[in-house]
Write an enzyme that holds these catalytic residues in place. Structure first.
Site, PDB file in Angstrom:
ATOM      1  N   ARG A  16       0.816  -1.217   0.000  1.00 10.74           N
ATOM      2  CA  ARG A  16       0.000   0.000   0.000  1.00 10.74           C
ATOM      3  C   ARG A  16       0.847   1.264   0.000  1.00 10.74           C
ATOM      4  O   ARG A  16       0.377   2.334  -0.366  1.00 10.74           O
ATOM      5  CB  ARG A  16      -0.942  -0.009   1.197  1.00 10.74           C
ATOM      6  CG  ARG A  16      -2.072  -1.027   1.090  1.00 10.74           C
ATOM      7  CD  ARG A  16      -2.846  -1.121   2.379  1.00 10.74           C
ATOM      8  NE  ARG A  16      -3.379   0.165   2.801  1.00 10.74           N
ATOM      9  CZ  ARG A  16      -3.865   0.406   4.021  1.00 10.74           C
ATOM     10  NH1 ARG A  16      -3.842  -0.544   4.945  1.00 10.74           N
ATOM     11  NH2 ARG A  16      -4.333   1.596   4.319  1.00 10.74           N
ATOM     12  N   LYS A  23       8.841  -0.236   3.711  1.00 10.44           N
ATOM     13  CA  LYS A  23       7.861   0.530   4.474  1.00 10.44           C
ATOM     14  C   LYS A  23       8.420   1.052   5.791  1.00 10.44           C
ATOM     15  O   LYS A  23       8.250   2.233   6.128  1.00 10.44           O
ATOM     16  CB  LYS A  23       6.620  -0.337   4.744  1.00 10.44           C
ATOM     17  CG  LYS A  23       5.577   0.332   5.622  1.00 10.44           C
ATOM     18  CD  LYS A  23       4.298  -0.480   5.718  1.00 10.44           C
ATOM     19  CE  LYS A  23       4.482  -1.765   6.464  1.00 10.44           C
ATOM     20  NZ  LYS A  23       3.179  -2.436   6.719  1.00 10.44           N
ATOM     21  N   THR A  79       1.616 -13.791  11.212  1.00 15.07           N
ATOM     22  CA  THR A  79       2.420 -13.212  12.298  1.00 15.07           C
ATOM     23  C   THR A  79       3.026 -14.277  13.200  1.00 15.07           C
ATOM     24  O   THR A  79       4.151 -14.122  13.680  1.00 15.07           O
ATOM     25  CB  THR A  79       1.564 -12.255  13.129  1.00 15.07           C
ATOM     26  OG1 THR A  79       0.367 -12.926  13.546  1.00 15.07           O
ATOM     27  CG2 THR A  79       1.198 -11.015  12.319  1.00 15.07           C
ATOM     28  N   GLU A 156     -11.177 -12.627  16.797  1.00 14.24           N
ATOM     29  CA  GLU A 156     -11.164 -11.735  15.644  1.00 14.24           C
ATOM     30  C   GLU A 156     -12.555 -11.143  15.449  1.00 14.24           C
ATOM     31  O   GLU A 156     -13.571 -11.766  15.793  1.00 14.24           O
ATOM     32  CB  GLU A 156     -10.731 -12.488  14.390  1.00 14.24           C
ATOM     33  CG  GLU A 156      -9.296 -12.967  14.404  1.00 14.24           C
ATOM     34  CD  GLU A 156      -8.299 -11.822  14.526  1.00 14.24           C
ATOM     35  OE1 GLU A 156      -8.484 -10.802  13.821  1.00 14.24           O
ATOM     36  OE2 GLU A 156      -7.360 -11.934  15.337  1.00 14.24           O
ATOM     37  N   LYS A 336      27.445  26.513   5.412  1.00 18.90           N
ATOM     38  CA  LYS A 336      27.719  25.089   5.422  1.00 18.90           C
ATOM     39  C   LYS A 336      29.130  24.880   5.960  1.00 18.90           C
ATOM     40  O   LYS A 336      30.085  25.477   5.468  1.00 18.90           O
ATOM     41  CB  LYS A 336      27.577  24.518   4.008  1.00 18.90           C
ATOM     42  CG  LYS A 336      27.670  23.003   3.895  1.00 18.90           C
ATOM     43  CD  LYS A 336      29.077  22.467   3.740  1.00 18.90           C
ATOM     44  CE  LYS A 336      29.784  23.004   2.520  1.00 18.90           C
ATOM     45  NZ  LYS A 336      31.201  22.482   2.430  1.00 18.90           N
ATOM     46  N   ALA A 365      26.911  42.207   1.927  1.00 17.27           N
ATOM     47  CA  ALA A 365      25.958  41.565   1.021  1.00 17.27           C
ATOM     48  C   ALA A 365      26.650  41.049  -0.228  1.00 17.27           C
ATOM     49  O   ALA A 365      27.521  41.711  -0.792  1.00 17.27           O
ATOM     50  CB  ALA A 365      24.865  42.549   0.632  1.00 17.27           C
TER      51      ALA A 365
END
Length: 452
Positions: A16, A23, A79, A156, A336, A365
């Site tokens: 998904r 994931k 599982t 369930e 940086k 500047a």
């Protein structure tokens, strides 16, 4: 705390999410969700860590290398089957086991500890389940338990009666048991169900059928056990995390002018009396000391902002940027691997890379430190109270001495001594009337072209 092994399930394909990145490696607040979970686990100093991998195993193995063992679940049959794969790496282990999920990243260490402690209470439960009570129980599996938390049944949703569905205690999927009990019970789980899979919750019903006690511990925060399976759920988790972190920053004494527009990372450190204006983003590795002011639309990552320093608006501090006490960077300044000393300032339109700027120095500047020749980086050192005129290019490696002045528009490639003025400009030529003659000629050419 007794010894325990953390078994983290991360074998799912995560279809998904529609991503080439596994994931559980998708970040929330700049940190992979798996790393959020492992950080909480590490607070309890587990004896062992086992991550069960499957699809995309190479990514997970690289992510946890040196921090956890891995066990492969292939093929994937539920599982219960996933937890069984941890039996081999834990073969000689004789402590407790805590089952967690890599896509449930925000389980708190104190919740894990409560589950493990419940295992060792007088009734000695065979299995401890983490339950939760959401506002809408939806189709979660139910934990049927008495007021003392003793479980009579795990069911369930699809198999539950109307009375059982009325129960608000839901199963998070997280469980704790002694490793010996867990694997022995898993050996008795069958796959006689619609999916043909081996389900971890079945160990509870098997233990209850044996006459043993099983218990539920309930979290007081349902969001703690929220799983993340899609980009939308990832965004929702990020939003919840940010809301909590903003609130904590304000509790700790920072002022956020528009909290909903400020984004923190998992390790952002903010001091007291810090003001943060709208639309500020903190990447990982940022520390902001007391009294600092972060102005709107600034992006800060891997940087340290000193006490009473000011940043922005529209400033960017990249990794290695350091602003010391009272230093100031203004709009469209980028730093940086550079340090701006106490009271030094770069007010606008400046790039400072691989540089050290002394206390009280002023960077005009349009100044840039030219730190890269296409192959290597070089250092620029600017002394205390030095003044760098506008639109100057400091070509590293170069040192500008204390109290020195670099005239505007200079390209400096050699060191400047203390107190010296350096002006590096091409000679200016003046040709009176040249521009007028040029304009006349070009106008005549344009008019002739139109007639033609």
């Amino acid at each position: 705390m007794t010894d325990f092994a953390a078994i983290i399930l991360a074998a799912g394909k995560g279809t998904r999410m529609k991503s080439d990145l596994h994931k559980v490696l998708h970040p929330i607040a700049g940190r992979a969700m798996l790393d959020h979970l492992m950080a909480s686990v590490d607070e309890l100093s587990p004896a062992r860590r086992v991550v069960v991998v499957g699809a995309g195993k190479e990514q997970i193995e690289a992510a946890v290398a040196g921090r956890a063992d891995t066990a492969l679940q292939e093929p994937q049959h539920g599982t219960g089957h996933a937890v069984q794969q941890a039996q081999s790496p834990l073969e000689s282990y004789d402590g407790d086991a805590l089952v967690l999920y890599g896509d449930v990243p925000f389980v708190r260490a104190q919740t894990m500890q409560a589950m493990l402690e419940r295992l060792h209470q007088d009734d000695a439960p065979a299995v401890v389940v983490l339950g939760f009570e959401p506002e809408d129980a939806l189709q979660y599996g139910r934990v049927i338990a008495d007021d003392d938390g003793a479980i009579s049944k795990m069911v369930e949703f699809k198999d539950a009666s109307d009375e059982e569905r009325a129960c608000r205690m839901c199963n998070s999927g997280l469980m704790a048991a002694s490793a010996k009990d867990m694997f022995a019970l898993l050996d008795r789980v069958d796959n006689d169900n619609a999916q043909g899979e081996y389900y971890l919750p079945d160990i509870v019903n098997i233990a209850i059928a044996d006459g043993r006690v099983c218990a539920v511990v309930c979290t007081d925060d349902p969001d703690e056990v929220a799983g993340i399976n899609s980009r939308s759920e990832l965004a929702q988790a990020e939003a919840r995390w940010q809301v909590a972190r903003r609130e904590q920053a304000m509790v700790d004494g920072a002022s956020l002018r528009a909290p909903e527009t400020v984004f923190f990372s998992y390790d952002t450190k903010i001091g007291r009396d810090v003001t943060i204006e709208p639309n500020v983003v903190f990447g990982p590795g940022v520390t902001v000391a007391d009294g600092a002011h972060i102005k709107a639309f600034s992006h800060i990552e891997g940087a340290s902002v000193g006490g009473n320093a000011q940043v922005g608006p529209f400033a960017r501090l990249r990794p290695g940027a350091v602003l010391e006490e009272g230093a100031f960077v203004g709009n469209f300044v980028e730093m940086k691997k550079a340090t701006l000393g106490p009271g030094a300032k770069a007010s606008h339109l400046t790039y400072l890379g691989d540089a050290t700027v002394g206390a009280g120095a002023n960077i005009g500047a349009g100044t840039i430190t030219c730190n890269y020749d296409g192959y290597f980086k070089y250092q620029t050192v600017i002394g205390e109270r030095a003044f760098i005129g506008s639109n100057s290019a400091l070509i590293a490696p170069v040192t500008i001495g204390a109290d020195a002045i670099v005239a505007a528009g200079s390209a400096v490639s050699r060191d400047v001594a203390d107190g010296e003025l350096r002006m590096v400009r091409a000679e200016q030529f003046v040709k009176p009337g040249w521009a007028d003659r040029f304009h006349d000629t070009m106008k005549k050419k344009k008019a002739a072209k139109k007639k033609g």
